[in-house]
Write a protein that holds these residues in place. Structure first.
Motif, PDB file in Angstrom:
ATOM      1  N   VAL A 219       0.649  -1.294   0.063  1.00 45.08           N
ATOM      2  CA  VAL A 219       0.081  -0.043   0.127  1.00 45.08           C
ATOM      3  C   VAL A 219       0.889   1.161  -0.071  1.00 45.08           C
ATOM      4  N   SER A 220       1.909   1.217   0.505  1.00 41.34           N
ATOM      5  CA  SER A 220       2.781   2.332   0.765  1.00 41.34           C
ATOM      6  C   SER A 220       3.438   2.781  -0.746  1.00 41.34           C
ATOM      7  N   ALA A 221       3.615   1.562  -1.497  1.00 42.92           N
ATOM      8  CA  ALA A 221       4.320   1.848  -2.576  1.00 42.92           C
ATOM      9  C   ALA A 221       3.318   2.822  -3.670  1.00 42.92           C
ATOM     10  N   VAL A 222       1.932   2.474  -3.560  1.00 39.91           N
ATOM     11  CA  VAL A 222       1.207   3.237  -4.243  1.00 39.91           C
ATOM     12  C   VAL A 222       0.715   4.732  -3.537  1.00 39.91           C
ATOM     13  N   ALA A 223       0.535   4.681  -2.374  1.00 37.81           N
ATOM     14  CA  ALA A 223       0.395   5.855  -1.425  1.00 37.81           C
ATOM     15  C   ALA A 223       1.642   6.928  -1.446  1.00 37.81           C
ATOM     16  N   GLY A 224       2.659   6.503  -1.696  1.00 36.81           N
ATOM     17  CA  GLY A 224       3.991   7.131  -1.550  1.00 36.81           C
ATOM     18  C   GLY A 224       4.049   8.113  -2.746  1.00 36.81           C
ATOM     19  N   SER A 225       3.515   7.353  -4.159  1.00 38.57           N
ATOM     20  CA  SER A 225       3.703   8.240  -5.244  1.00 38.57           C
ATOM     21  C   SER A 225       2.636   9.601  -5.249  1.00 38.57           C
ATOM     22  N   TRP A 226       1.581   9.345  -4.272  1.00 35.25           N
ATOM     23  CA  TRP A 226       0.619  10.496  -3.852  1.00 35.25           C
ATOM     24  C   TRP A 226       1.309  11.455  -2.822  1.00 35.25           C
ATOM     25  N   LEU A 227       2.042  11.044  -1.954  1.00 36.37           N
ATOM     26  CA  LEU A 227       2.409  11.864  -0.683  1.00 36.37           C
ATOM     27  C   LEU A 227       3.647  12.425  -0.985  1.00 36.37           C
ATOM     28  N   VAL A 228       4.645  11.912  -2.023  1.00 37.67           N
ATOM     29  CA  VAL A 228       5.908  12.297  -2.070  1.00 37.67           C
ATOM     30  C   VAL A 228       5.990  13.752  -2.454  1.00 37.67           C
ATOM     31  N   ALA A 229       5.015  14.351  -3.039  1.00 37.22           N
ATOM     32  CA  ALA A 229       5.116  15.764  -3.469  1.00 37.22           C
ATOM     33  C   ALA A 229       5.294  16.862  -2.409  1.00 37.22           C
ATOM     34  N   GLY A 230       4.545  16.378  -1.153  1.00 40.43           N
ATOM     35  CA  GLY A 230       4.476  17.445  -0.126  1.00 40.43           C
ATOM     36  C   GLY A 230       4.956  16.823   1.047  1.00 40.43           C
ATOM     37  N   ARG A 231       5.726  17.675   1.883  1.00 37.86           N
ATOM     38  CA  ARG A 231       6.688  17.254   3.001  1.00 37.86           C
ATOM     39  C   ARG A 231       5.372  16.959   4.128  1.00 37.86           C
ATOM     40  N   GLY A 232       4.441  18.094   4.226  1.00 37.52           N
ATOM     41  CA  GLY A 232       3.325  18.098   5.333  1.00 37.52           C
ATOM     42  C   GLY A 232       2.445  16.812   5.301  1.00 37.52           C
ATOM     43  N   GLY A 233       2.295  16.603   3.968  1.00 40.14           N
ATOM     44  CA  GLY A 233       1.285  15.303   3.948  1.00 40.14           C
ATOM     45  C   GLY A 233       2.090  14.048   3.947  1.00 40.14           C
ATOM     46  N   PHE A 234       3.506  13.841   3.604  1.00 38.38           N
ATOM     47  CA  PHE A 234       3.913  12.738   4.006  1.00 38.38           C
ATOM     48  C   PHE A 234       4.481  12.518   5.308  1.00 38.38           C
ATOM     49  N   PHE A 235       4.712  13.306   6.205  1.00 40.47           N
ATOM     50  CA  PHE A 235       4.976  13.026   7.670  1.00 40.47           C
ATOM     51  C   PHE A 235       3.683  13.033   8.297  1.00 40.47           C
ATOM     52  N   ALA A 236       2.610  13.816   7.841  1.00 40.59           N
ATOM     53  CA  ALA A 236       1.236  13.425   8.514  1.00 40.59           C
ATOM     54  C   ALA A 236       0.754  12.082   8.426  1.00 40.59           C
ATOM     55  N   ALA A 237       1.020  11.706   7.273  1.00 35.91           N
ATOM     56  CA  ALA A 237       0.594   9.872   7.033  1.00 35.91           C
ATOM     57  C   ALA A 237       1.249   9.212   7.930  1.00 35.91           C
ATOM     58  N   LEU A 238       2.626   9.558   8.087  1.00 33.69           N
ATOM     59  CA  LEU A 238       3.309   8.703   8.832  1.00 33.69           C
ATOM     60  C   LEU A 238       3.169   8.879  10.467  1.00 33.69           C
ATOM     61  N   GLY A 239       2.650  10.000  10.703  1.00 33.09           N
ATOM     62  CA  GLY A 239       2.328  10.128  12.133  1.00 33.09           C
ATOM     63  C   GLY A 239       0.865   9.234  12.241  1.00 33.09           C
ATOM     64  N   GLY A 240       0.085   9.264  11.363  1.00 31.30           N
ATOM     65  CA  GLY A 240      -1.217   8.458  11.556  1.00 31.30           C
ATOM     66  C   GLY A 240      -0.895   7.081  11.689  1.00 31.30           C
ATOM     67  N   LEU A 241       0.104   6.577  10.958  1.00 36.39           N
ATOM     68  CA  LEU A 241       0.275   5.236  10.957  1.00 36.39           C
ATOM     69  C   LEU A 241       1.007   4.774  12.327  1.00 36.39           C
ATOM     70  N   LEU A 242       1.675   5.780  12.857  1.00 33.02           N
ATOM     71  CA  LEU A 242       2.295   5.499  14.164  1.00 33.02           C
ATOM     72  C   LEU A 242       1.084   5.389  15.223  1.00 33.02           C
ATOM     73  N   ILE A 243       0.149   6.185  15.263  1.00 31.68           N
ATOM     74  CA  ILE A 243      -0.936   5.944  16.188  1.00 31.68           C
ATOM     75  C   ILE A 243      -1.686   4.523  16.101  1.00 31.68           C
ATOM     76  N   VAL A 244      -1.875   4.093  14.893  1.00 31.48           N
ATOM     77  CA  VAL A 244      -2.365   2.729  14.683  1.00 31.48           C
ATOM     78  C   VAL A 244      -1.143   1.851  15.178  1.00 31.48           C
ATOM     79  N   ASN A 245       0.000   2.076  14.904  1.00 28.67           N
ATOM     80  CA  ASN A 245       1.192   1.242  15.535  1.00 28.67           C
ATOM     81  C   ASN A 245       0.833   1.094  17.138  1.00 28.67           C
ATOM     82  N   LEU A 246       0.997   2.273  17.849  1.00 30.11           N
ATOM     83  CA  LEU A 246       0.693   2.248  19.211  1.00 30.11           C
ATOM     84  C   LEU A 246      -0.621   1.216  19.751  1.00 30.11           C
ATOM     85  N   LEU A 247      -1.648   1.685  19.138  1.00 31.92           N
ATOM     86  CA  LEU A 247      -2.594   0.967  19.537  1.00 31.92           C
ATOM     87  C   LEU A 247      -2.543  -0.714  19.315  1.00 31.92           C
TER      88      LEU A 247
END
Length: 438
Positions: free
Chosen positions: A390-418
């Motif tokens: 999924v990251s391979a596909v999502a990355g091609s969308w997220l790569v253009a913006g630093r804010g969206g890229f790291f916001a997505a990583l933060g969301g993943l880490l919340i799921v990780n924590l839970l």
């Protein structure tokens, strides 16, 4: 020793300890190569996009095929590891991705890149989980968590080597030399491992026909022989029964979100940095800083698990990583003016977020019982490969913006924590139920 260590230690304690350490290092070397070969295409991506004029979506499709191969390879390695042996599963995996990586250096068309990436994925997929299971079975209960985490964190060590090599090779020789050097090195190591690497004693103990081989390994380890009896291999469905089901599902979701994060960084961070105006050398160094942080953090996490247990350590690391992602998403980090600050931020993300994913393998090696360990790690790993896909596909969308890229990583880490909090079979602090063989 997992599954059968009940005797008195051999008087050759020093020699046994050296042998145990030597095997762990050999297995860990396969994970270094996994990390090295795994990140080659991500490191080469900025140069490939420029030289071949590829769209980012095309590159995302190639990454996705690689993850399909990795999911297949992870499940296959788990089945082979529990039925045919950990050694053969590990050697097959390393040989396959070594050959595919070498051949990628000769690719002249997109379809060749895609085919070879998928083939490499089949080999790469099963190595970390199989290596973790094997290291667990060659380690004493006291040091098992640290040893398994060290083995898995070698993915980051491989990434450090790859990033450092890319920073030197890409500007001077081009992207093909990355694949040629990595592939040749991998195949040389495979030849050495065929001669040097023993089979897991945990596997041998369940196969009376290989009693003589078991005797040789246990003699080197200073352990007594178990009773000669064949144990039935439980069905795969046992992973979803009783108390084990919660751990299997929690670890699978944690691995899904964790590998989404890790491979978004491995494959797309250099391209994201390039889109933000960072120089080619700095795009490679950014991933190197992330991997250095991941290596350091994972070893510190293993020590923390020994004192605090994994139920405290892993959620805490994921929570700290969320804060790092928030900083990287909103801070005004411009290329040229803030290069050092960006590198420090990526290092901190590795120190927290990447470290939690590496330490998770030690939790898996603890939570799954010996007859199911390789397949349990395989199911967990397959969930991670889906996240990576999924990251391979999502990355091609997220790569253009630093804010969206790291916001997505933060969301993943919340799921990780839970997900970490949901796991039932956590590693207790050393001395609190750790002597029991799991």
């Amino acid at each position: 020793m997992a599954g059968y260590a009940t005797g008195v230690a051999s008087p050759r304690k020093g020699a046994a300890g050296a042998y145990r350490l030597g095997v762990v290092l050999l297995v860990a070397l396969t994970v270094v190569l996994d990390g090295l070969d795994n990140q080659m295409l991500g490191l080469a991506a900025p140069a490939l996009l420029h030289e071949w004029g590829l769209e980012r979506g095309v590159l995302g499709g190639i990454f996705a095929l690689g993850f399909v191969g990795m999911a297949l390879g992870t499940l296959a390695a788990g089945q082979i590891g529990d039925t045919r042996g950990r050694r053969i599963a590990l050697l097959l995996g390393v040989a396959v991705f070594g050959l595919a990586t070498l051949a990628t250096g000769f690719a002249s068309a997109v379809w060749q890149l895609a085919l070879l990436k998928m083939l490499a994925g089949v080999g790469l997929g099963g190595v970390p989980g199989t290596a973790a299971a094997m290291i667990a079975e060659f380690s004493t209960a006291r040091w098992r968590s640290l040893a398994v985490t060290f083995g898995v964190v070698c993915v980051s060590i491989g990434g450090i080597l790859g990033g450092s090599a890319a920073a030197a090779i890409l500007p001077a020789l081009g992207w093909r030399w990355l694949f040629w050097c990595s592939g040749v090195l991998t195949l040389v190591v495979v030849l050495a491992l065929i001669r040097l690497l023993p089979e897991s004693p945990g596997f041998l103990a369940r196969h009376p026909a290989r009693r003589a081989e078991l005797e040789q390994v246990l003699d080197r380890l200073g352990e007594m022989l178990p009773r000669a009896e064949r144990q039935e291999v439980p069905p795969l469905g046992a992973l979803l029964r009783g108390d084990l089901a919660r751990s299997t599902l929690g670890l699978s979701l944690a691995m899904f979100s964790g590998m989404f994060l890790v491979y978004l960084m491995f494959n797309w961070a250099p391209t994201m940095l390039a889109a933000q105006g960072f120089a080619l050398r700095d795009t490679s160094l950014g991933l190197t800083f992330y991997n250095i942080g991941g290596t350091t953090g994972a070893l510190l996490a293993a020590l923390a698990i020994m004192g605090l247990g994994s139920r405290v350590t892993l959620p805490a690391l994921a929570g700290l990583a969320v804060l790092v992602c928030a900083f990287l998403a909103v801070a005004p980090l411009q290329a040229g003016n803030h290069n050092v600050l960006m590198m420090v931020g990526l290092g901190l993300l590795g120190l927290t977020g990447s470290a939690a994913q590496s330490a998770m393998f030690a939790l898996g090696a603890h939570a799954f019982p010996l007859p199911l360990r390789a397949r349990g790690m395989g199911v967990m790993g397959a969930a991670g490969r889906i996240g990576a896909l999924v990251s391979a596909v999502a990355g091609s969308w997220l790569v253009a913006g630093r804010g969206g890229f790291f916001a997505a990583l933060g969301g993943l880490l919340i799921v990780n924590l839970l997900s970490f909090l949901a796991v039932r079979g956590h590693i207790p602090p050393l001395g609190r139920g750790r002597a029991k063989d799991l």
